[in-house]
Design an enzyme around this catalytic site. Sequence first.
Site, PDB file in Angstrom:
ATOM      1  N   ARG A 120       0.823  -1.231   0.000  1.00 35.72           N
ATOM      2  CA  ARG A 120       0.000   0.000   0.000  1.00 35.72           C
ATOM      3  C   ARG A 120       0.849   1.270   0.000  1.00 35.72           C
ATOM      4  O   ARG A 120       0.399   2.330   0.418  1.00 35.72           O
ATOM      5  CB  ARG A 120      -0.980   0.010   1.172  1.00 35.72           C
ATOM      6  CG  ARG A 120      -1.954  -1.147   1.121  1.00 35.72           C
ATOM      7  CD  ARG A 120      -3.193  -0.905   1.947  1.00 35.72           C
ATOM      8  NE  ARG A 120      -4.108  -2.010   1.769  1.00 35.72           N
ATOM      9  CZ  ARG A 120      -4.057  -3.150   2.477  1.00 35.72           C
ATOM     10  NH1 ARG A 120      -3.144  -3.301   3.434  1.00 35.72           N
ATOM     11  NH2 ARG A 120      -4.911  -4.108   2.247  1.00 35.72           N
ATOM     12  N   LYS A 142       2.852  11.991 -10.639  1.00 28.18           N
ATOM     13  CA  LYS A 142       1.942  11.200 -11.483  1.00 28.18           C
ATOM     14  C   LYS A 142       2.637   9.901 -11.847  1.00 28.18           C
ATOM     15  O   LYS A 142       3.769   9.904 -12.331  1.00 28.18           O
ATOM     16  CB  LYS A 142       1.584  11.967 -12.750  1.00 28.18           C
ATOM     17  CG  LYS A 142       0.459  12.953 -12.549  1.00 28.18           C
ATOM     18  CD  LYS A 142      -0.049  13.463 -13.880  1.00 28.18           C
ATOM     19  CE  LYS A 142      -1.161  14.462 -13.671  1.00 28.18           C
ATOM     20  NZ  LYS A 142      -1.581  15.075 -14.951  1.00 28.18           N
ATOM     21  N   GLU A 184       8.161  19.205 -24.342  1.00 31.82           N
ATOM     22  CA  GLU A 184       7.691  19.699 -23.038  1.00 31.82           C
ATOM     23  C   GLU A 184       8.238  21.102 -22.775  1.00 31.82           C
ATOM     24  O   GLU A 184       7.569  21.953 -22.183  1.00 31.82           O
ATOM     25  CB  GLU A 184       8.104  18.745 -21.915  1.00 31.82           C
ATOM     26  CG  GLU A 184       7.470  17.368 -21.993  1.00 31.82           C
ATOM     27  CD  GLU A 184       5.950  17.365 -21.763  1.00 31.82           C
ATOM     28  OE1 GLU A 184       5.404  18.359 -21.236  1.00 31.82           O
ATOM     29  OE2 GLU A 184       5.314  16.356 -22.126  1.00 31.82           O
ATOM     30  N   LYS A 212       7.133  23.639 -13.057  1.00 31.16           N
ATOM     31  CA  LYS A 212       6.246  22.515 -12.769  1.00 31.16           C
ATOM     32  C   LYS A 212       5.977  22.409 -11.278  1.00 31.16           C
ATOM     33  O   LYS A 212       4.838  22.154 -10.857  1.00 31.16           O
ATOM     34  CB  LYS A 212       6.840  21.207 -13.311  1.00 31.16           C
ATOM     35  CG  LYS A 212       5.918  20.041 -12.984  1.00 31.16           C
ATOM     36  CD  LYS A 212       5.961  18.908 -13.944  1.00 31.16           C
ATOM     37  CE  LYS A 212       4.866  17.899 -13.570  1.00 31.16           C
ATOM     38  NZ  LYS A 212       4.852  16.724 -14.393  1.00 31.16           N
ATOM     39  N   GLU A 222      -4.676  17.704  -9.509  1.00 32.20           N
ATOM     40  CA  GLU A 222      -5.308  18.167 -10.744  1.00 32.20           C
ATOM     41  C   GLU A 222      -6.804  18.411 -10.594  1.00 32.20           C
ATOM     42  O   GLU A 222      -7.622  17.962 -11.403  1.00 32.20           O
ATOM     43  CB  GLU A 222      -5.024  17.180 -11.886  1.00 32.20           C
ATOM     44  CG  GLU A 222      -5.136  17.853 -13.248  1.00 32.20           C
ATOM     45  CD  GLU A 222      -4.524  17.016 -14.361  1.00 32.20           C
ATOM     46  OE1 GLU A 222      -3.354  16.625 -14.249  1.00 32.20           O
ATOM     47  OE2 GLU A 222      -5.241  16.755 -15.331  1.00 32.20           O
ATOM     48  N   ARG A 226      -3.652  22.363 -12.408  1.00 28.97           N
ATOM     49  CA  ARG A 226      -2.582  21.475 -12.890  1.00 28.97           C
ATOM     50  C   ARG A 226      -2.827  21.007 -14.325  1.00 28.97           C
ATOM     51  O   ARG A 226      -1.887  20.646 -15.036  1.00 28.97           O
ATOM     52  CB  ARG A 226      -2.422  20.275 -11.953  1.00 28.97           C
ATOM     53  CG  ARG A 226      -1.289  19.361 -12.388  1.00 28.97           C
ATOM     54  CD  ARG A 226      -0.896  18.350 -11.336  1.00 28.97           C
ATOM     55  NE  ARG A 226       0.126  17.464 -11.860  1.00 28.97           N
ATOM     56  CZ  ARG A 226       0.854  16.627 -11.154  1.00 28.97           C
ATOM     57  NH1 ARG A 226       0.666  16.558  -9.851  1.00 28.97           N
ATOM     58  NH2 ARG A 226       1.763  15.863 -11.724  1.00 28.97           N
ATOM     59  N   ASN A 230      -1.009  19.928 -19.177  1.00 28.55           N
ATOM     60  CA  ASN A 230      -1.378  19.070 -20.309  1.00 28.55           C
ATOM     61  C   ASN A 230      -1.582  19.878 -21.581  1.00 28.55           C
ATOM     62  O   ASN A 230      -2.209  19.388 -22.534  1.00 28.55           O
ATOM     63  CB  ASN A 230      -2.650  18.288 -19.986  1.00 28.55           C
ATOM     64  CG  ASN A 230      -2.384  17.194 -18.980  1.00 28.55           C
ATOM     65  OD1 ASN A 230      -1.378  16.494 -19.078  1.00 28.55           O
ATOM     66  ND2 ASN A 230      -3.255  17.072 -17.998  1.00 28.55           N
ATOM     67  N   HIS A 233      -1.485  18.235 -24.962  1.00 26.42           N
ATOM     68  CA  HIS A 233      -1.476  16.789 -24.732  1.00 26.42           C
ATOM     69  C   HIS A 233      -2.742  16.068 -25.197  1.00 26.42           C
ATOM     70  O   HIS A 233      -2.738  14.850 -25.313  1.00 26.42           O
ATOM     71  CB  HIS A 233      -1.254  16.489 -23.251  1.00 26.42           C
ATOM     72  CG  HIS A 233       0.172  16.702 -22.795  1.00 26.42           C
ATOM     73  ND1 HIS A 233       0.862  17.874 -23.003  1.00 26.42           N
ATOM     74  CD2 HIS A 233       1.042  15.877 -22.145  1.00 26.42           C
ATOM     75  CE1 HIS A 233       2.085  17.767 -22.490  1.00 26.42           C
ATOM     76  NE2 HIS A 233       2.215  16.567 -21.970  1.00 26.42           N
ATOM     77  N   HIS A 237      -1.809  12.699 -26.957  1.00 27.77           N
ATOM     78  CA  HIS A 237      -2.053  11.335 -26.456  1.00 27.77           C
ATOM     79  C   HIS A 237      -2.820  10.504 -27.490  1.00 27.77           C
ATOM     80  O   HIS A 237      -2.553   9.311 -27.670  1.00 27.77           O
ATOM     81  CB  HIS A 237      -2.840  11.386 -25.143  1.00 27.77           C
ATOM     82  CG  HIS A 237      -1.992  11.782 -23.965  1.00 27.77           C
ATOM     83  ND1 HIS A 237      -2.520  12.208 -22.774  1.00 27.77           N
ATOM     84  CD2 HIS A 237      -0.644  11.797 -23.802  1.00 27.77           C
ATOM     85  CE1 HIS A 237      -1.531  12.478 -21.918  1.00 27.77           C
ATOM     86  NE2 HIS A 237      -0.389  12.240 -22.524  1.00 27.77           N
ATOM     87  N   HIS A 249       6.293  10.785 -27.388  1.00 27.44           N
ATOM     88  CA  HIS A 249       5.465  11.731 -26.631  1.00 27.44           C
ATOM     89  C   HIS A 249       5.787  13.199 -26.941  1.00 27.44           C
ATOM     90  O   HIS A 249       4.901  13.985 -27.273  1.00 27.44           O
ATOM     91  CB  HIS A 249       5.612  11.451 -25.133  1.00 27.44           C
ATOM     92  CG  HIS A 249       4.808  12.365 -24.270  1.00 27.44           C
ATOM     93  ND1 HIS A 249       3.428  12.393 -24.304  1.00 27.44           N
ATOM     94  CD2 HIS A 249       5.174  13.314 -23.371  1.00 27.44           C
ATOM     95  CE1 HIS A 249       2.991  13.308 -23.454  1.00 27.44           C
ATOM     96  NE2 HIS A 249       4.037  13.882 -22.872  1.00 27.44           N
TER      97      HIS A 249
HETATM   98  N1  GLY Z   1       2.667  15.761 -17.100  1.00 23.81           N
HETATM   99  C1  GLY Z   1       1.575  16.512 -16.574  1.00 23.81           C
HETATM  100  C2  GLY Z   1       1.518  16.530 -15.083  1.00 23.81           C
HETATM  101  O1  GLY Z   1       2.420  16.044 -14.425  1.00 23.81           O
HETATM  102  O2  GLY Z   1       0.557  17.022 -14.541  1.00 23.81           O
END
Ligand code: GLY
Length: 346
Positions: A120, A142, A184, A212, A222, A226, A230, A233, A237, A249
């Site tokens: 966990r 993430k 990025e 970031k 998010e 946040r 993206n 993106h 994606h 990517h």
């Molecule tokens: N790559 C986008 C984020 O970490 O929110």
Amino acid sequence: MGESTPALTTVTVDLGDRSYPVHVGHGAISRLEGLIGEARTVAVVSQDGIPNLVNPAVLGDRRVERLTIGRGEVAKTLSTVGDLCSGFAAAGMNRADVVIAVGGGMVTDVAGFAASAFHRGIDVVHVPTTLLGMVDAAIGGKTGVNLPEGKNLVGAFWQPRGVICDVDALATLPDREVRCGNGEMAKYHFLTGDDLAALDEVTRIARCVEIKAEVVASDEREGGRRAILNYGHTLAHALETASAHDLAHGEAVGIGLVFAAELARALGRIDAERVDAHREVVEGLYGLGADIPDVAPVSELMALMGRDKKAIGGLTFVLDGPNGVEPVAGVDPVTVADLLGSLVRR
Ligand code: GLY
């Protein structure tokens, strides 16, 4: 920008009692032992062909279990996470032990997710070895894997104990990987207006981490802001999945940034000059392509974008506009499909 020496910069991701340092610079791996703490066993998760930054000298007398995962998005699966967790169990790891993820975004995403699930949750330290990993994937917690239905659809927010961006690892980075990081970087350009290309390498990476870190600290899970990370993106994606990851990517993000600008113009949010600025940055400054390749019918791209994790009320895009870059829900699908149809390179 945090505590600083010419060789090494430390940026803090400020999350209260879960705050953590990101060490950026040449030789930053020397900071690894300070992040491992009391762990007696560490599992070093990596891939074939990744620089072996984590040598015994930086691990002291700890027991080291080395686990190797497959390469490419096809190995970014729940089955790989299961294999890693079995490896942790076989090594007798417990919650006092630490996973060290050494590699690109795929490695830190998968190893981070396995760490989040094993017992966990056990600690993880990320050691990104690609530009994309350093400026994006390894920062912000993430983690996750792909499903056949789409990219990164299963995962968890699991913040690392710390991140080591040893810029020496980039010396042998293939050109395509550099382009991926540049995708990025172009995104950060539009989020801040900073001329990142004008900075030296260490300062540029540290500045991206700082941008970031600030966004993550303001909206860790998010709930809203946040999502600006993206930018570019949504289409990216979809293109990655539709091309079976032939398109990498960062390359897809470059294309997605220019498409997002075209869409913002079609919706009356920005003017043609601002779209041109997107093309100039993506193509001119960062040497990326901006044309949409014909990898799938528009209907398939639309379906993939509809399954995007950001989609909350119909199609959701991150779009430039009078208030800057922000998430916009409920974008008219007919406008998106028509624009895609007119821009796909045939
Ligand atoms: N790559 C986008 C984020 O970490 O929110």
